[in-house]
Enzyme design. Structure first.
Site, PDB file in Angstrom:
ATOM      1  N   HIS A  65      -6.938  29.860 -33.857  1.00 16.04           N
ATOM      2  CA  HIS A  65      -7.194  31.238 -34.299  1.00 16.04           C
ATOM      3  C   HIS A  65      -8.360  31.276 -35.281  1.00 16.04           C
ATOM      4  O   HIS A  65      -8.156  31.114 -36.484  1.00 16.04           O
ATOM      5  CB  HIS A  65      -5.945  31.793 -34.969  1.00 16.04           C
ATOM      6  CG  HIS A  65      -4.744  31.820 -34.083  1.00 16.04           C
ATOM      7  ND1 HIS A  65      -4.012  30.683 -33.788  1.00 16.04           N
ATOM      8  CD2 HIS A  65      -4.141  32.837 -33.419  1.00 16.04           C
ATOM      9  CE1 HIS A  65      -3.009  31.008 -32.982  1.00 16.04           C
ATOM     10  NE2 HIS A  65      -3.065  32.301 -32.743  1.00 16.04           N
ATOM     11  N   HIS A  92      -9.189  36.793 -32.326  1.00 18.94           N
ATOM     12  CA  HIS A  92      -7.909  36.495 -32.986  1.00 18.94           C
ATOM     13  C   HIS A  92      -7.393  35.092 -32.680  1.00 18.94           C
ATOM     14  O   HIS A  92      -7.137  34.321 -33.595  1.00 18.94           O
ATOM     15  CB  HIS A  92      -6.846  37.539 -32.598  1.00 18.94           C
ATOM     16  CG  HIS A  92      -5.453  37.089 -32.920  1.00 18.94           C
ATOM     17  ND1 HIS A  92      -4.844  37.362 -34.119  1.00 18.94           N
ATOM     18  CD2 HIS A  92      -4.560  36.328 -32.213  1.00 18.94           C
ATOM     19  CE1 HIS A  92      -3.644  36.803 -34.136  1.00 18.94           C
ATOM     20  NE2 HIS A  92      -3.447  36.177 -32.987  1.00 18.94           N
ATOM     21  N   GLU A 117      20.237  40.004 -44.676  1.00 19.67           N
ATOM     22  CA  GLU A 117      20.594  38.626 -44.343  1.00 19.67           C
ATOM     23  C   GLU A 117      19.358  37.759 -44.091  1.00 19.67           C
ATOM     24  O   GLU A 117      19.277  36.617 -44.562  1.00 19.67           O
ATOM     25  CB  GLU A 117      21.514  38.596 -43.115  1.00 19.67           C
ATOM     26  CG  GLU A 117      22.887  39.244 -43.333  1.00 19.67           C
ATOM     27  CD  GLU A 117      22.853  40.770 -43.236  1.00 19.67           C
ATOM     28  OE1 GLU A 117      21.811  41.332 -42.793  1.00 19.67           O
ATOM     29  OE2 GLU A 117      23.865  41.413 -43.576  1.00 19.67           O
ATOM     30  N   HIS A 137      32.315  42.291 -35.171  1.00 23.11           N
ATOM     31  CA  HIS A 137      32.349  41.383 -36.317  1.00 23.11           C
ATOM     32  C   HIS A 137      32.952  40.014 -35.979  1.00 23.11           C
ATOM     33  O   HIS A 137      32.964  39.129 -36.818  1.00 23.11           O
ATOM     34  CB  HIS A 137      33.163  42.011 -37.457  1.00 23.11           C
ATOM     35  CG  HIS A 137      32.430  43.105 -38.173  1.00 23.11           C
ATOM     36  ND1 HIS A 137      31.845  44.155 -37.516  1.00 23.11           N
ATOM     37  CD2 HIS A 137      32.174  43.293 -39.493  1.00 23.11           C
ATOM     38  CE1 HIS A 137      31.269  44.961 -38.398  1.00 23.11           C
ATOM     39  NE2 HIS A 137      31.451  44.460 -39.611  1.00 23.11           N
TER      40      HIS A 137
HETATM   41  C1  LIG Z   1       7.596  36.527 -35.675  1.00 26.05           C
HETATM   42  C2  LIG Z   1       6.352  36.367 -34.875  1.00 26.05           C
HETATM   43  N1  LIG Z   1       6.144  37.153 -33.824  1.00 26.05           N
HETATM   44  C3  LIG Z   1       5.021  37.011 -33.077  1.00 26.05           C
HETATM   45  C4  LIG Z   1       4.108  36.048 -33.378  1.00 26.05           C
HETATM   46  C5  LIG Z   1       2.883  35.839 -32.497  1.00 26.05           C
HETATM   47  N2  LIG Z   1       1.671  36.322 -33.223  1.00 26.05           N
HETATM   48  C6  LIG Z   1       0.863  35.487 -33.867  1.00 26.05           C
HETATM   49  S1  LIG Z   1      -0.386  36.256 -34.640  1.00 26.05           S
HETATM   50  C7  LIG Z   1       0.135  37.755 -34.081  1.00 26.05           C
HETATM   51  C8  LIG Z   1      -0.616  38.998 -34.438  1.00 26.05           C
HETATM   52  C9  LIG Z   1      -0.720  39.141 -35.880  1.00 26.05           C
HETATM   53  O1  LIG Z   1      -1.595  40.131 -36.233  1.00 26.05           O
HETATM   54  P1  LIG Z   1      -2.289  40.069 -37.637  1.00 26.05           P
HETATM   55  O2  LIG Z   1      -1.340  39.668 -38.669  1.00 26.05           O
HETATM   56  O3  LIG Z   1      -3.012  41.366 -37.822  1.00 26.05           O
HETATM   57  O4  LIG Z   1      -3.298  38.868 -37.489  1.00 26.05           O
HETATM   58  P2  LIG Z   1      -4.857  38.913 -37.174  1.00 26.05           P
HETATM   59  O5  LIG Z   1      -5.013  39.426 -35.778  1.00 26.05           O
HETATM   60  O6  LIG Z   1      -5.476  39.808 -38.174  1.00 26.05           O
HETATM   61  O7  LIG Z   1      -5.271  37.480 -37.301  1.00 26.05           O
HETATM   62  C10 LIG Z   1       1.282  37.626 -33.309  1.00 26.05           C
HETATM   63  C11 LIG Z   1       1.991  38.750 -32.659  1.00 26.05           C
HETATM   64  C12 LIG Z   1       4.375  35.230 -34.485  1.00 26.05           C
HETATM   65  N3  LIG Z   1       3.560  34.261 -34.861  1.00 26.05           N
HETATM   66  N4  LIG Z   1       5.478  35.437 -35.237  1.00 26.05           N
END
Ligand SMILES: Cc1ncc(C[n+]2csc(CCOP(=O)(O)OP(=O)(O)O)c2C)c(N)n1
Length: 700
Positions: free
Chosen positions: A46, A281, A436, A498
């Site tokens: 990334h 990204h 939680e 539950h």
């Molecule tokens: C809980 C979770 N869900 C999905 C992902 C997959 N994922 C990685 S980065 C991302 C997008 C994040 O967007 P942002 O925080 O705006 O990052 P940017 O594009 O600015 O680097 C996703 C959905 C993850 N790492 N963790």
């Protein structure tokens, strides 16, 4: 007199012209290029986030972060958490350039097997990585736990003129972290707890994976954080070092409220064709675009080449060592003034149990055993906590608004309140509210920080809400303890929403998670002791709401409980035709079945198996002595049968329930679902090839 710049060249032959100190933009560009090149070389990763947040990173790491690259474990260092962990190359670049033990070859092996630069920051793999991040939203929640730990530890150990615990927690996070619900849970707590030394930088670039976030993230984030009680700094240009310095100075002046710095940034900054788009990204920019970005950033150096003056400007080793030495001198003065406190703090930071712990644990177990009480294991758990708390000042309990049901408090525990925290006072019991997941992720942060032995409770059913934080604890080899009560249909009238059915089984599936389902007060006491001794894995204590009868044991059997599986009741005559295996509330049921079978002339053994995890760690001889090969096995547990086949083998039988529960009194439910001693008797006869008990013939 001429100024040097005006000296005529012929009068004094010019020495090598002083190299101009690199601009802050150039220093940030070093991070950008390292990230872009490492991702390109790995052909995955990334680049966008590191390129977008590089200027913020330069402002924080070169001007404010207090760390010592040579000693990433220095207790009073600032904590830095990269909550948007997909941008791991930003953190690796920072660690490398500031002088941590992470060389350029480590950067070159980004994302390769066994490298110290895995795809997401992994705690324990890379010096200077404070927590594993990647599952979005949990990093900020960990940071809340770290900031709370700092505040509590300072309240407990600092003395007049000796602020030996005095550090800050800094977080980078993105839109993804803010969209995740766990950020709400944790940031709401951070506001309530007045964590003034916590500062988060929001990478407000308007981009996530699917494209521009306006279609799925329309929150007024600044208003949301203001509502939590945070200090919010809006509209900061995330590419302007001066604006960032000013914002950081403003954050530093806060002591009663955490700060959110909202940074407007461009994802992939510097890339002529991909900046500002989701294309940057999560994929390499491509060779052509990498070259174009080099040109656009005016970076004439090859991949992984960092010019000496850039390295020198980033190098934080000298300043870090000086800061650390200053703290060490202050700690020495503290130790002279308060020697006992200093020793205690050192012990707690090392995570070592106090000297008297073993003796205390032994005595407490003897007492419980002598009492022969019929009580719920949740109550036995509370008694265990009470029996050990005095010996363990680091114990930090809590519950997600179920204290009276989980029985996680103990006589003499001190609730941590917002008022006390604002007044600089601590305590040892946290009311997490109905959160939680936030609770478990905050607990990970508390544990990572050091100084506390944390545990937290909720209903076993709602371990589901917390699950990914439990997994992160297991993955990071952390040792928090979870008190999961109301462990089966045995909770009764609250009904199937539950009543856990599959939760114990799925917790057992989690690598490095020790799951205990103790069968009475004695086993519960042992479970707590074993859990508290763990250094490298979390423990789930699965506990009953209803009373469970005491099981008599010899001294050797009491010793054997810690092995996770042992013979509770040998077959009459000593040669079992079958082995009955049970735990938790079904242990008594297996004991009853044994008596019934004995009356039918069938000698069977009862094995208690409260922790598969510990039992698997025993040597083969122990395992075979408990579960002899080729003797048929019957297991019973009020939960799904999945997993038990591994224990009983293809020829054995498992009594459990593979559907959801029902509303009703517990005794009626056990009968309704056929989890009875009669069912165990029938199954045993069946595995032995005997006729079922004839109708009319009594089981008794
Ligand atoms: C809980 C979770 N869900 C999905 C992902 C997959 N994922 C990685 S980065 C991302 C997008 C994040 O967007 P942002 O925080 O705006 O990052 P940017 O594009 O600015 O680097 C996703 C959905 C993850 N790492 N963790």
């Amino acid at each position: 007199m001429n100024s040097p710049s005006e000296s005529p060249a012929h009068l004094s032959p010019a020495p090598n012209p002083p190299v101009a100190a690199p601009s802050r933009r150039t220093l940030a560009n070093a991070l950008r290029v390292l990230a872009m090149d490492a991702v390109q070389q790995a052909n995955s990763g990334h680049p966008g986030m590191p390129m977008g947040m590089a200027d913020i990173a330069e402002a924080l790491w070169r001007h404010h972060l207090r760390h010592d690259p040579a000693r990433p474990d220095w207790p009073d260092r600032d904590r830095f958490v990269l909550s948007n962990g997909h941008g791991s190359m930003l953190l690796y670049g920072l660690l490398h350039l500031s002088g941590h033990d992470l060389g350029i070859d480590d950067i070159r092996s980004f994302r390769q097997l066994h490298s110290r630069t895995p795809g997401h920051p992994e705690y324990g793999y890379t010096p200077g990585v404070e927590t594993t991040t990647g599952p979005l939203g949990q990093g900020i929640a960990n940071a809340v736990g770290m900031a709370l730990a700092e505040k509590l530890l300072a309240a407990e150990f600092n003395r007049e003129g000796h602020a030996i615990i005095d550090h800050r927690t800094w977080v980078f996070l993105g839109d993804g972290c803010l969209m995740e619900g766990v950020s709400h849970e944790a940031c709401s707590l951070a506001g309530t707890w007045s964590l003034g030394k916590l500062t988060a930088f929001w990478d407000d670039n308007g981009i996530s994976i699917d494209g521009h976030t306006r279609g799925w993230f329309g929150d007024d984030t600044p208003a949301r954080f203001a509502a939590y009680g945070w200090h919010v700094i809006r509209d900061v240009d995330g590419h302007d070092p001066k604006a960032l310095d000013a914002a950081i100075a403003e954050a530093l002046a806060q002591d009663a409220r955490p700060t959110l710095i909202c940074c407007k940034t461009t994802i992939g900054f510097g890339s002529p064709h991909k900046a500002g788009t989701h294309d940057s990204h999560g994929a390499p920019l491509g060779a052509q675009e990498v070259a174009a970005t080099r040109a656009a950033l005016d970076w004439p150096h090859g991949p992984f080449e960092i010019p000496a003056e850039v390295r020198a400007a980033w190098d934080a080793r000298e300043a870090g060592a000086a800061r650390h030495a200053d703290w060490a001198a202050r700690f020495a003065a503290y130790a002279r003034a308060h020697p006992a406190l200093a020793l205690e703090l050192e012990r707690r930071l090392k995570g070592e149990l106090p000297e008297g712990f073993d003796a205390q644990a032994r005595q407490a177990l003897e007492k419980v055993s002598a009492k022969e009480e019929t009580i719920a294991t949740r109550k036995a758990s509370q008694n265990a906590i009470a029996s050990l708390a005095a010996a363990l000042p680091e114990l930090l309990g809590g519950s997600a608004d179920l204290t009276g049901s989980n029985l996680t408090n103990w006589p003499g525990c001190v609730s941590i309140t917002p008022e006390q925290l604002r007044a600089g006072q601590g305590g040892n019991y946290l009311h997490y509210g109905v959160r939680e997941f936030g609770m478990a992720a905050v607990l990970n942060g508390l544990t990572l920080h050091g100084g506390f032995r944390g545990f937290a409770g909720t209903f076993l059913m709602f371990s589901e809400y917390a699950r990914n934080a439990l997994r992160m604890a297991a993955l990071m080899k952390l040792n928090p303890i979870y008190v999961f009560t109301h462990d089966s249909i045995g909770l009764g009238e609250d009904g199937p929403t539950h009543q856990p059915v599959e939760q114990t089984a799925t917790l057992r599936l989690m690598p490095n998670m020790d799951v205990w389902r103790p069968g009475d007060a004695v086993e519960t006491q042992v479970a707590w002791t074993v859990a508290l001794r763990s250094r490298d894995h979390p423990t789930s204590l699965v506990l009953s709401r209803q009373n469970l009868p005491h099981q008599p044991r010899s001294a050797a059997q009491i010793d054997a409980v810690a092995r996770g599986g042992y013979v509770l009741k040998e077959a009459a005559g000593g040669a079992p035709r079958a082995v009955l295996i049970a735990n938790g509330s079904e242990l008594a049921l297996a004991v009853a079945a044994q008596a019934q079978l004995e009356r039918q002339g069938i000698a069977v053994r009862v094995v208690s198996l409260p922790s598969w995890f510990q039992f698997r760690r025993q040597d083969a001889a122990w395992q075979a002595s408990v579960l002899p090969p080729r003797v048929p096995r019957v297991a019973v547990e009020a939960g799904v049968t999945a997993g038990w086949r591994e224990v009983v083998g293809l020829d054995g039988a498992v009594i459990g329930m593979d559907g959801f529960g029902e509303c009703g009194p517990a005794a009626a439910l056990f009968r309704h679902f056929g989890i009875t001693s009669e069912a165990v008797v029938d199954a045993t006869r069946q595995v032995l090839g005997l006729n079922p008990v004839e109708s009319g013939e009594s089981h008794a």
